[in-house]
Design an enzyme around this catalytic site. Structure first.
Site, PDB file in Angstrom:
ATOM      1  N   GLU A 142       2.279   4.823  -4.391  1.00  0.00           N
ATOM      2  CA  GLU A 142       2.230   5.632  -5.627  1.00  0.00           C
ATOM      3  C   GLU A 142       3.551   6.376  -5.906  1.00  0.00           C
ATOM      4  O   GLU A 142       3.823   6.598  -7.101  1.00  0.00           O
ATOM      5  CB  GLU A 142       1.064   6.632  -5.549  1.00  0.00           C
ATOM      6  CG  GLU A 142      -0.300   5.997  -5.596  1.00  0.00           C
ATOM      7  CD  GLU A 142      -0.643   5.229  -4.306  1.00  0.00           C
ATOM      8  OE1 GLU A 142      -1.316   4.195  -4.418  1.00  0.00           O
ATOM      9  OE2 GLU A 142      -0.204   5.659  -3.223  1.00  0.00           O
TER      10      GLU A 142
ATOM     11  N   ASP B 299       0.838  -1.202   0.000  1.00  0.00           N
ATOM     12  CA  ASP B 299       0.000   0.000   0.000  1.00  0.00           C
ATOM     13  C   ASP B 299       0.875   1.255   0.000  1.00  0.00           C
ATOM     14  O   ASP B 299       2.097   1.185   0.173  1.00  0.00           O
ATOM     15  CB  ASP B 299      -0.896  -0.031   1.244  1.00  0.00           C
ATOM     16  CG  ASP B 299      -2.108   0.889   1.131  1.00  0.00           C
ATOM     17  OD1 ASP B 299      -2.314   1.499   0.065  1.00  0.00           O
ATOM     18  OD2 ASP B 299      -2.850   0.995   2.123  1.00  0.00           O
TER      19      ASP B 299
ATOM     20  N   ASP C  93      -9.044   2.949  -2.311  1.00  0.00           N
ATOM     21  CA  ASP C  93      -9.915   3.412  -1.230  1.00  0.00           C
ATOM     22  C   ASP C  93     -11.214   3.986  -1.783  1.00  0.00           C
ATOM     23  O   ASP C  93     -11.390   5.212  -1.877  1.00  0.00           O
ATOM     24  CB  ASP C  93      -9.186   4.466  -0.395  1.00  0.00           C
ATOM     25  CG  ASP C  93      -7.970   3.891   0.298  1.00  0.00           C
ATOM     26  OD1 ASP C  93      -7.881   2.662   0.408  1.00  0.00           O
ATOM     27  OD2 ASP C  93      -7.110   4.672   0.719  1.00  0.00           O
TER      28      ASP C  93
END
Length: 727
Positions: free
Chosen positions: A323, A320, A433
């Protein structure tokens, strides 16, 4: 510019000196150079260190692809930016999400596909600025471009998929139901969740550990105060049928005495600032450094860190914040605080008030912060913004390669939030999300085929929605779609309403039990279809227009094909007790209330309003196709596959190849798998059933349910032995 032909469908254009992203794995030396520029449907412009492609669309042109992105399956009318972005508010006006999937298909008189192999930002203006113009702007002049032509939409996609290499394969248990929540804070809460599934007799294979399990949010650590005797907990959960799946984040906390941090500093494995010192930003643990995943040595170092957890019995991970997400940088936070101090004695008008609030809102993932750090690539510093879309890809690659080195023949569950084309060889993704919004059920459905087109097969959403409070109806309807997705995970955020299958009223618990048991009954089919797609570089999810050559199919964007036999058309509107569907051919509708209960109805081709009560999951079986099902159990490992039910909707002849393997090892790559070839022929109302069992030693009996175009049903029981037989 250099042009080479890969095969009769694929051309490769090289501009400048592109970075080797390893998105595709084809034989580059075998590609044949072309002496002259061929006639292309698009125009090319090169200026200001940018490459731009332009294509004039007709009124009927449709554009598919772009993987994980917003809006419908047809991307026409939208403006999209390929730039992996941690944005949890997935509304139609957003330009990018967590993935960068630069593949699109233009559906016109002569369909073609394009893949932009470029690790920085790419802008796709698909009729947004000018309704008839498709404009692709690449923010750099060093790029590989691949053009696909001479085929249908499906054939062009398969030509692209062929260049990527074989897809990631999870263990079979990863097709079971999985439960997650940010806020399972202690060992006792994990045990209570497991107890809830056992008490209510709801199948489940995995329970997730969000950032709560870590010591102060540090990767590869355990908070032993909240989770005492962690290895014992992992073992006890497995004995009850549950695997624990921990999260791993990209940022490494800056803290003396923390071994991962100290070793990364010692060996120079972190990204750098312009002064060539480790770049500092903040995420969950506070201030962190980011591992330089473009450095092969750093990648291997980080991947082998997972051994700390695999040694404790952990079988899977989710990556997670890769990015990478940036909560703030020190200088930007300092400027915002100073502005707040300067504003303290001022009478703030609308301009100065929003200047102040924006200074704090824009701390999070500010574009300029991605210009502030660097990677070491081939011995030289490269600004992160130029390779931004490769970061999450290479973090997950690090994990995949590390896990394979740790245990070479074992399959681990692994999926990621950020991704790019090529990552599908290493792991799956989830769609990030999302919210407990009905619109996100539809968005989930619409993303699935496009993500598959970009080579990522193991995928799914946060079922029920991550943010906001879900009601029971939404969780049920969403689960009725997610039971078709390879990754079926219920996940919710801290401070939201609990949405476990047993968190609502008794009626909802009963319905969710039936939906999840139905999922387990479908695993033989879902796993078979997944594995055949993975091994052949094929597709698991498809739009209708990939199989049906008619106008309504190309316009339908709320129904999808699942493998070769099924179509999914979920209900995605609140309080709806049905929906409209389009059937390009006659299909058999099973309104499944449970594994054992549900009406079968033959529906003719065309448009229909389909009544669907909340307790019913609509499952469509295509004409002359088969659905292979097993008996559900509390987890995948307990399933008895000796007796399979085969639902056949047959006009004249139906065939199916049922694939299986041990579900644990990589033996399938060495030929250690089995197939049962099934064929049913219908002549004048009579059936011939042919079974060719190739090495499957589990299946002993096939319970055949045969339904003809008039809805007449006949049942047969076939004993399965090795070799060919008829029944």
């Amino acid at each position: 510019m250099e042009i080479r032909r890969i095969d009769h469908q694929s051309l490769w254009f090289t501009f400048g000196t592109p970075l080797q992203t390893e998105s595709l794995l084809f034989d580059r030396e075998a590609a044949k150079p072309l002496a002259a520029m061929p006639t292309m449907p698009w125009e090319l412009k090169m200026a200001d260190h940018r490459v731009q492609l332009r294509y004039r669309m007709t009124e009927n042109t449709r554009v598919f692809g772009l993987g994980e992105n917003l809006r419908g399956m047809n991307k026409r009318g939208g403006l999209y930016e390929s730039f992996c972005t941690d944005d949890p508010i997935h509304t139609p006006g957003k330009k990018s999400l967590y993935g960068a999937h630069n593949f699109l298909l233009v559906d016109d008189q002569e369909p073609f596909g394009l893949f932009i192999d470029f690790p920085g930002k790419v802008v796709f203006d698909i009729g947004f600025s000018e309704h008839d113009q498709l404009v692709i702007t690449i923010t750099g002049s060093d790029v590989d471009l691949f053009h696909f032509a001479n085929g249908t939409l499906k054939e062009l996609t398969l030509a692209f998929r062929h260049l990527m290499g074989e897809s990631y394969v999870p263990p079979k248990w990863a097709f079971g139901f999985q439960q997650s929540r940010w806020s399972y804070n202690t060992r006792q809460e994990i045990e209570a969740v497991a107890g809830g599934f056992l008490k209510h007799q709801i199948p489940c294979d995995a329970i997730y550990l969000d950032i709560d399990y870590m010591e102060r949010y540090k990767d590869f650590t355990i908070d032993y105060h909240a989770f005492p005797h962690f290895q014992q907990l992992v073992e006890e959960m497995k004995e009850q049928g549950f695997r624990l799946i921990p999260i791993i984040d990209a940022g490494v906390r800056i803290e003396d005495g923390y071994a991962v941090y100290e070793e990364g500093i010692e060996k120079g494995y972190f990204c750098l600032n312009p002064d060539e010192k480790p770049f500092v930003a903040a995420v969950w643990p506070g201030k962190v450094h980011y591992p330089d995943f473009l450095n092969p040595e750093a990648r291997r170092w980080f991947g082998l860190q997972y051994k700390v957890l695999t040694d404790m019995g952990i079988d899977g991970f989710w990556n997670d914040m890769n990015e990478p997400s940036i909560f703030y940088t020190e200088d930007r936070l300092r400027d915002a605080i100073q502005l707040a101090k300067d504003s303290e004695e001022k009478n703030l008008d609308i301009d100065t008030f929003f200047l102040l609030t924006d200074s704090f809102k824009t701390l999070f993932n500010h574009p300029a912060d991605y210009q502030k750090f660097y990677h070491q690539v081939n011995g030289e510093l490269m600004n992160h913004a130029k390779i931004h879309n490769l970061y999450g890809f290479n973090m997950t690659r690090a994990a995949a390669e590390g896990l394979q080195e740790i245990d070479p023949d074992r399959r681990f569950l692994l999926f990621s939030r950020a991704s790019a084309v090529g990552q599908g060889r290493f792991a799956g993704i989830w769609t990030g999300d999302n919210h407990s919004w009905w619109e996100h059920i539809l968005l989930n459905l619409q993303m699935m085929p496009a993500i598959n087109q970009c080579g990522i097969l193991y995928t799914g959403a946060d079922t029920g929605g991550f943010s906001d409070d879900a009601n029971a109806q939404l969780v049920i309807r969403w689960s009725q779609f997610s039971l078709f997705a390879p990754l079926f995970r219920n996940h919710a955020a801290l401070n939201t309403r609990n949405q476990e299958p047993f968190a609502f009223d008794n009626k909802t618990t009963e319905t969710m039990r039936n939906v999840i048991r139905l999922r387990y009954s479908l695993i033989p089919y879902l796993y078979s279809e997944y594995m055949k797609a993975a091994r052949s570089n094929g597709l698991y999810f498809m739009p209708l227009c990939f199989e049906y050559d008619d106008e309504p199919s190309s316009l339908t964007d709320d129904q999808i094909l699942v493998g070769e036999s099924l179509m999914s058309a979920p209900v995605y509107r609140e309080n709806a007790r049905g929906r409209y569907v389009y059937l390009p051919e006659p299909m058999l509708l099973w309104r499944a209330v449970s594994v054992e209960e549900g009406d079968l109805e033959v529906m003719s081709a065309g448009y229909h309003h389909m009544p669907v009560e909340l307790v019913e999951t609509p499952i469509f079986i295509r004409r002359n196709r088969m659905l292979v099902m097993g008996k559900p159990a509390m987890n995948v490992g307990e399933m008895d596959l000796s007796i399979l039910t085969v639902l056949v909707f047959i006009d004249d002849q139906a065939e199916y190849v049922y694939y299986d393997d041990d579900g644990i090892s990589r033996g399938y790559q060495r030929g250690a798998y089995s197939e049962i070839h099934l064929k049913v022929v219908r002549r004048r109302g009579e059936y011939d059933i042919l079974v060719d069992n190739r090495d499957n030693e589990q299946v002993k009996t096939l319970r055949m349910i045969l339904v003809d175009p008039e809805g007449l049903r006949e049942e047969r029981e076939v004993t399965v032995r090795k070799g060919s037989m008829s029944g």
